[in-house]
Design a protein around this motif. Structure first.
Motif, PDB file in Angstrom:
ATOM      1  N   PRO A  87       0.829  -1.208   0.000  1.00  0.00           N
ATOM      2  CA  PRO A  87       0.000   0.000   0.000  1.00  0.00           C
ATOM      3  C   PRO A  87       0.865   1.260   0.000  1.00  0.00           C
ATOM      4  CG  PRO A  87       0.043  -0.973   2.182  1.00  0.00           C
ATOM      5  CD  PRO A  87       0.783  -1.923   1.290  1.00  0.00           C
ATOM      6  N   PRO A  88       0.296   2.417  -0.392  1.00  0.00           N
ATOM      7  CA  PRO A  88       1.073   3.659  -0.481  1.00  0.00           C
ATOM      8  C   PRO A  88       1.823   4.012   0.803  1.00  0.00           C
ATOM      9  CG  PRO A  88      -1.047   3.946  -1.540  1.00  0.00           C
ATOM     10  CD  PRO A  88      -1.091   2.604  -0.875  1.00  0.00           C
ATOM     11  N   ARG A  89       1.234   3.756   1.961  1.00  0.00           N
ATOM     12  CA  ARG A  89       1.892   4.104   3.217  1.00  0.00           C
ATOM     13  C   ARG A  89       3.179   3.307   3.398  1.00  0.00           C
ATOM     14  NH1 ARG A  89      -1.691   4.032   8.586  1.00  0.00           N
ATOM     15  NH2 ARG A  89      -2.680   5.676   7.352  1.00  0.00           N
ATOM     16  N   LEU A  90       3.153   2.033   3.024  1.00  0.00           N
ATOM     17  CA  LEU A  90       4.361   1.212   3.133  1.00  0.00           C
ATOM     18  C   LEU A  90       5.395   1.641   2.099  1.00  0.00           C
ATOM     19  CD1 LEU A  90       6.024  -1.140   4.201  1.00  0.00           C
ATOM     20  CD2 LEU A  90       4.683  -2.684   2.762  1.00  0.00           C
ATOM     21  N   ALA A  91       4.958   1.941   0.887  1.00  0.00           N
ATOM     22  CA  ALA A  91       5.895   2.406  -0.134  1.00  0.00           C
ATOM     23  C   ALA A  91       6.608   3.675   0.330  1.00  0.00           C
ATOM     24  CB  ALA A  91       5.151   2.664  -1.446  1.00  0.00           C
ATOM     25  N   ALA A  92       5.854   4.593   0.959  1.00  0.00           N
ATOM     26  CA  ALA A  92       6.455   5.833   1.463  1.00  0.00           C
ATOM     27  C   ALA A  92       7.458   5.540   2.575  1.00  0.00           C
ATOM     28  CB  ALA A  92       5.363   6.772   1.966  1.00  0.00           C
ATOM     29  N   GLU A  93       7.151   4.560   3.406  1.00  0.00           N
ATOM     30  CA  GLU A  93       8.062   4.195   4.498  1.00  0.00           C
ATOM     31  C   GLU A  93       9.358   3.604   3.951  1.00  0.00           C
ATOM     32  OE1 GLU A  93       7.897   1.740   8.750  1.00  0.00           O
ATOM     33  OE2 GLU A  93       6.139   1.775   7.430  1.00  0.00           O
ATOM     34  N   ILE A  94       9.252   2.797   2.897  1.00  0.00           N
ATOM     35  CA  ILE A  94      10.452   2.230   2.274  1.00  0.00           C
ATOM     36  C   ILE A  94      11.290   3.345   1.640  1.00  0.00           C
ATOM     37  CG2 ILE A  94      11.280   0.734   0.414  1.00  0.00           C
ATOM     38  CD1 ILE A  94       8.823  -1.067   0.996  1.00  0.00           C
ATOM     39  N   ARG A  95      10.608   4.293   0.974  1.00  0.00           N
ATOM     40  CA  ARG A  95      11.334   5.431   0.395  1.00  0.00           C
ATOM     41  C   ARG A  95      12.099   6.212   1.466  1.00  0.00           C
ATOM     42  NH1 ARG A  95      10.768   6.856  -4.667  1.00  0.00           N
ATOM     43  NH2 ARG A  95       9.038   6.058  -5.934  1.00  0.00           N
ATOM     44  N   ALA A  96      11.449   6.405   2.605  1.00  0.00           N
ATOM     45  CA  ALA A  96      12.063   7.181   3.682  1.00  0.00           C
ATOM     46  C   ALA A  96      13.335   6.518   4.196  1.00  0.00           C
ATOM     47  CB  ALA A  96      11.064   7.372   4.816  1.00  0.00           C
ATOM     48  N   LEU A  97      13.382   5.171   4.154  1.00  0.00           N
ATOM     49  CA  LEU A  97      14.579   4.461   4.608  1.00  0.00           C
ATOM     50  C   LEU A  97      15.807   4.849   3.792  1.00  0.00           C
ATOM     51  CD1 LEU A  97      13.535   0.746   5.253  1.00  0.00           C
ATOM     52  CD2 LEU A  97      14.390   2.370   6.940  1.00  0.00           C
ATOM     53  N   PHE A  98      15.581   5.115   2.493  1.00  0.00           N
ATOM     54  CA  PHE A  98      16.694   5.401   1.590  1.00  0.00           C
ATOM     55  C   PHE A  98      16.858   6.898   1.330  1.00  0.00           C
ATOM     56  CE2 PHE A  98      15.582   1.025   0.818  1.00  0.00           C
ATOM     57  CZ  PHE A  98      16.792   0.392   0.561  1.00  0.00           C
ATOM     58  N   ALA A  99      16.109   7.714   2.051  1.00  0.00           N
ATOM     59  CA  ALA A  99      16.121   9.158   1.785  1.00  0.00           C
ATOM     60  C   ALA A  99      17.481   9.793   2.002  1.00  0.00           C
ATOM     61  CB  ALA A  99      15.069   9.852   2.649  1.00  0.00           C
ATOM     62  N   HIS A 100      18.279   9.231   2.910  1.00  0.00           N
ATOM     63  CA  HIS A 100      19.579   9.819   3.227  1.00  0.00           C
ATOM     64  C   HIS A 100      20.715   8.841   2.954  1.00  0.00           C
ATOM     65  CE1 HIS A 100      17.420  13.157   4.985  1.00  0.00           C
ATOM     66  NE2 HIS A 100      16.727  12.318   5.733  1.00  0.00           N
ATOM     67  N   GLY A 101      20.483   7.944   2.000  1.00  0.00           N
ATOM     68  CA  GLY A 101      21.522   6.980   1.659  1.00  0.00           C
ATOM     69  C   GLY A 101      21.211   5.591   2.174  1.00  0.00           C
ATOM     70  N   GLU A 102      22.212   4.884   2.588  1.00  0.00           N
ATOM     71  CA  GLU A 102      22.071   3.501   3.043  1.00  0.00           C
ATOM     72  C   GLU A 102      21.249   3.423   4.323  1.00  0.00           C
ATOM     73  OE1 GLU A 102      23.205  -0.701   2.641  1.00  0.00           O
ATOM     74  OE2 GLU A 102      23.155   1.026   1.309  1.00  0.00           O
ATOM     75  N   PRO A 103      20.226   2.541   4.361  1.00  0.00           N
ATOM     76  CA  PRO A 103      19.460   2.363   5.591  1.00  0.00           C
ATOM     77  C   PRO A 103      20.344   1.911   6.751  1.00  0.00           C
ATOM     78  CG  PRO A 103      18.301   1.385   3.738  1.00  0.00           C
ATOM     79  CD  PRO A 103      19.678   1.755   3.246  1.00  0.00           C
ATOM     80  N   PRO A 104      19.938   2.197   7.985  1.00  0.00           N
ATOM     81  CA  PRO A 104      20.782   1.887   9.145  1.00  0.00           C
ATOM     82  C   PRO A 104      20.926   0.398   9.458  1.00  0.00           C
ATOM     83  CG  PRO A 104      18.668   2.771   9.851  1.00  0.00           C
ATOM     84  CD  PRO A 104      18.719   2.928   8.365  1.00  0.00           C
ATOM     85  N   LYS A 105      19.987  -0.427   8.986  1.00  0.00           N
ATOM     86  CA  LYS A 105      20.061  -1.869   9.243  1.00  0.00           C
ATOM     87  C   LYS A 105      20.151  -2.609   7.913  1.00  0.00           C
ATOM     88  CE  LYS A 105      17.735  -1.765  13.722  1.00  0.00           C
ATOM     89  NZ  LYS A 105      17.789  -0.298  13.885  1.00  0.00           N
ATOM     90  N   GLN A 106      20.527  -3.902   8.001  1.00  0.00           N
ATOM     91  CA  GLN A 106      20.725  -4.675   6.763  1.00  0.00           C
ATOM     92  C   GLN A 106      19.490  -5.475   6.339  1.00  0.00           C
ATOM     93  OE1 GLN A 106      23.222  -5.534   9.437  1.00  0.00           O
ATOM     94  NE2 GLN A 106      24.295  -3.672   8.825  1.00  0.00           N
ATOM     95  N   ALA A 107      18.490  -5.549   7.194  1.00  0.00           N
ATOM     96  CA  ALA A 107      17.278  -6.306   6.872  1.00  0.00           C
ATOM     97  C   ALA A 107      16.099  -5.720   7.653  1.00  0.00           C
ATOM     98  CB  ALA A 107      17.461  -7.781   7.217  1.00  0.00           C
ATOM     99  N   TYR A 108      14.915  -5.848   7.064  1.00  0.00           N
ATOM    100  CA  TYR A 108      13.707  -5.298   7.695  1.00  0.00           C
ATOM    101  C   TYR A 108      12.554  -6.291   7.591  1.00  0.00           C
ATOM    102  CZ  TYR A 108      16.127  -0.871   7.963  1.00  0.00           C
ATOM    103  OH  TYR A 108      17.038   0.111   8.276  1.00  0.00           O
ATOM    104  N   ARG A 109      11.899  -6.480   8.730  1.00  0.00           N
ATOM    105  CA  ARG A 109      10.674  -7.284   8.763  1.00  0.00           C
ATOM    106  C   ARG A 109       9.500  -6.401   8.350  1.00  0.00           C
ATOM    107  NH1 ARG A 109      11.692 -12.047  11.034  1.00  0.00           N
ATOM    108  NH2 ARG A 109      13.549 -12.240  12.348  1.00  0.00           N
ATOM    109  N   ILE A 110       8.607  -6.995   7.566  1.00  0.00           N
ATOM    110  CA  ILE A 110       7.401  -6.287   7.128  1.00  0.00           C
ATOM    111  C   ILE A 110       6.196  -7.172   7.424  1.00  0.00           C
ATOM    112  CG2 ILE A 110       6.202  -5.172   5.218  1.00  0.00           C
ATOM    113  CD1 ILE A 110       8.867  -4.863   3.789  1.00  0.00           C
ATOM    114  N   GLY A 111       5.192  -6.605   8.061  1.00  0.00           N
ATOM    115  CA  GLY A 111       3.985  -7.364   8.356  1.00  0.00           C
ATOM    116  C   GLY A 111       3.249  -7.766   7.091  1.00  0.00           C
ATOM    117  N   ILE A 112       2.716  -8.997   7.083  1.00  0.00           N
ATOM    118  CA  ILE A 112       1.896  -9.508   5.984  1.00  0.00           C
ATOM    119  C   ILE A 112       0.518  -9.787   6.583  1.00  0.00           C
ATOM    120  CG2 ILE A 112       1.714 -11.185   4.132  1.00  0.00           C
ATOM    121  CD1 ILE A 112       4.405 -10.033   3.927  1.00  0.00           C
ATOM    122  N   ALA A 113      -0.446  -8.918   6.295  1.00  0.00           N
ATOM    123  CA  ALA A 113      -1.789  -9.015   6.891  1.00  0.00           C
ATOM    124  C   ALA A 113      -2.764  -9.594   5.883  1.00  0.00           C
ATOM    125  CB  ALA A 113      -2.256  -7.644   7.361  1.00  0.00           C
ATOM    126  N   GLU A 114      -3.444 -10.677   6.260  1.00  0.00           N
ATOM    127  CA  GLU A 114      -4.326 -11.348   5.315  1.00  0.00           C
ATOM    128  C   GLU A 114      -5.642 -10.592   5.140  1.00  0.00           C
ATOM    129  OE1 GLU A 114      -4.917 -15.254   6.852  1.00  0.00           O
ATOM    130  OE2 GLU A 114      -5.961 -14.591   8.653  1.00  0.00           O
TER     131      GLU A 114
END
Length: 263
Positions: A87-114
């Motif tokens: 969804p758009p909110r998650l896409a924006a959150e992913i964009r924000a991770l890369f807004a200033h270069g490399e994200p601070p962590k090497q992996a991210y968990r994302i919820g999968i809601a049925e």
């Protein structure tokens, strides 16, 4: 565009892969669909929406996703399934991770809601898994397991968790769900045999009711009324089939061994 490759595995998903691709195609210029032999035009839908479609015969869940990883240009990978939508909110959150270069962590968990048929969004208390879906491929790869859909991370990997969730349209219909779970139980039985796992026979008698309680109460299908009851029954039947097929394989292998001894 982000320095992120997005890969999707698919087979006969023409009715829903379009929504999956449209939700992520503005995030990346490296969008890969690994198709295992669709006959419904999935490949054409994906290509028309800008995906690079690659055929690979079905080797199992983990191996297919590992094949997908190998096709990606970037070190950062985002994996979504063909019945999932970012969804758009998650896409924006992913964009924000890369807004200033490399994200601070090497992996991210994302919820999968049925989301069940007839619903437009996940129920507020919908059952949600939190697997790693966004990660650097030099820090983690999908497990080679035929059935276990998970990223195995290197020791010391820093793992974060995103707030927004992926929308998972896992059920087309009750019949389609049961057919899918039946196919999955075939692979589970094979996986148990490959790993040399032997589940006690007594569990055959209790697996179905126990699995129903797990889905209906533990996974909160009860919140979906009658339809939730029916989907919980399908889940329970699939878990029963997994053990039934496992028992049958053990029984037939034992009979073959007895015949060999007699010969």
């Amino acid at each position: 565009m982000l320095p992120v490759s997005v890969f999707i595995i698919a087979k006969n998903e023409a009715d829903r892969i379009g929504d999956t691709i449209r939700a992520v195609r503005e995030l990346t210029d490296d969008l890969i669909v690994v198709d295992s032999g669709s006959t419904d035009g999935t490949q054409a839908v994906a290509e028309e929406l800008g995906a690079r479609v690659i055929f690979n015969p079905w080797p199992g869940y983990g191996p297919q996703k590992r094949f997908g990883e190998d096709q990606c240009r970037y070190e950062w990978l985002l994996n979504v399934d063909a019945d999932e939508v970012v969804p758009p909110r998650l896409a924006a959150e992913i964009r924000a991770l890369f807004a200033h270069g490399e994200p601070p962590k090497q992996a991210y968990r994302i919820g999968i809601a049925e989301i069940f048929p007839g619903e437009k969004a996940p129920h507020p208390l919908a059952y949600t898994l939190y697997p790693v879906r966004l990660y650097r491929k030099d820090w983690g790869r999908y497990s080679p397991s035929l059935v276990h859909d998970r990223v195995d991370l290197n020791p010391g990997t820093k793992v974060g968790k995103l707030r927004s969730v992926i929308h998972h349209w896992s059920v087309r219909s009750l019949g389609d769900q049961l057919a899918k779970l039946n196919r999955y139980s075939d692979q589970q039985a094979v996986d148990l045999e490959i790993r040399g796992v032997s589940i006690p026979t007594w569990r055959v008698f209790f697996e179905l009711p126990a699995a129903f309680i797990k889905a209906y109460i533990g996974r909160r299908h009860a919140l979906r009324g009658t339809y939730g009851f029916l989907t919980a029954m399908n889940y329970a039947i699939s878990r029963h089939l997994r053990l039934a097929k496992h028992y049958e394989k053990r029984r037939l292998n034992g009979l073959k061994g007895s015949r060999s001894d007699q010969d």
